[in-house]
Scaffold this active site. Structure first.
Site: not given
Length: 291
Positions: A92, A199, A232
């Site tokens: 990310d 995702k 995450c």
């Protein structure tokens, strides 16, 4: 912080008070009384076989350096890194989280805290590319029609209009595939041949093809970087650990909007002899790769 990114917290007294206000049921229903579809022995065996097969020795191995195994100084003890079976996951590093004007900044977060990990992450990325290691870049992203966005996630945080997933922000629709904010920052830009993984959740394994992709390459070890450390990154590492991957979290190539949350996560990972995995800094990993 962040409006309950994982959910809500209350003590038992608050829950009991809420339960007392519920209308009484004339006939309590036991879970055991509910209709169930118990598994037959054959079904149980099939489930166990599938679980076992998830950890089988891979049938394919990336070419080159097949026998090279490195030792990386790490906590709680040295990390064994087999080059041919290791992949790098960049979690990310996306503009929505790391740039001014993005979703993270709009929530009141200081994005410079996240950007502080970019130099170390960039150096590590370059070293792993030189080692011809498979590389995965993830982004938290939803389909334009939001069909992969659960209502619970959409409504979490009681955010005002303009700050909810799918709303129009300064960098386009928030956390939606293809929007300007839903791209990797320039410092971490993927190269041709590197995997880009969208995702819909916090973890990289949920509702994605990551696990079968890793298995197809014979990957058993993961070097993990990215943001945010406690959300995450940690979720992905725990998912990977449960699937039998040996994971190394690179401490200076991950970051959080809260330094306390980052530190707590690093400590949890290595607790009890490495209950989730290992932690090392980028210099240790790069030095091992270049030895």
């Amino acid at each position: 912080m962040q409006g309950g990114v994982f959910g809500a917290v209350a003590d038992s007294e608050a829950l009991l008070k809420a339960f007392k206000n519920l209308p009484s049921m004339t006939k309590p229903i036991s879970i055991m009384q509910q209709k169930q579809n118990p598994k037959t022995p054959a079904t149980v065996q099939a489930s166990n076989d599938r679980a076992t097969n998830g950890f089988h020795e891979p049938t394919t191995t990336p070419s080159g350096e097949a026998d090279r195994v490195l030792k990386v100084p790490a906590k709680p003890y040295p990390y064994t890194l087999p080059i041919s079976r290791t992949a790098l996951i960049m979690i990310d590093f996306q503009k929505d989280f790391m740039c001014e004007g993005g979703f993270g900044a709009a929530l009141g977060n200081d994005v410079t805290l996240l950007r502080s990990c970019l130099p170390a992450a960039a150096n590590l990325l370059a070293a792993c590319r030189t080692a011809a290691m498979p590389i995965i870049h993830t982004m938290e992203a939803h389909k334009p029609d939001l069909s992969d966005l659960p209502p619970a996630k959409l409504n979490r945080g009681c955010l005002p209009e303009g700050l909810r997933i799918g709303d129009k922000g300064h960098m386009g629709r928030i956390l939606v595939r293809g929007e300007p904010g839903n791209g990797i920052v320039d410092e971490m830009a993927p190269l041709e041949g590197e995997k880009l993984l969208y995702k819909p959740g916090k973890g990289s394994f949920y509702a994605t093809n990551l696990e079968p992709w890793l298995r197809s390459y014979g990957i058993t070890h993961l070097i993990i970087t990215g943001v945010t450390t406690e959300v995450c990154v940690q979720t992905t590492m725990r998912e990977a650990n449960d699937r039998g991957f040996d994971c190394l979290l690179v401490s200076d190539a991950t970051a959080s909007y809260s330094s306390a949350f980052k530190q707590a996560t690093l400590e949890m990972v290595v607790a009890q002899g490495g209950i989730v995995g290992w932690v090392a800094d980028s210099d240790a990993v790069i030095s091992a790769l270049q030895a």
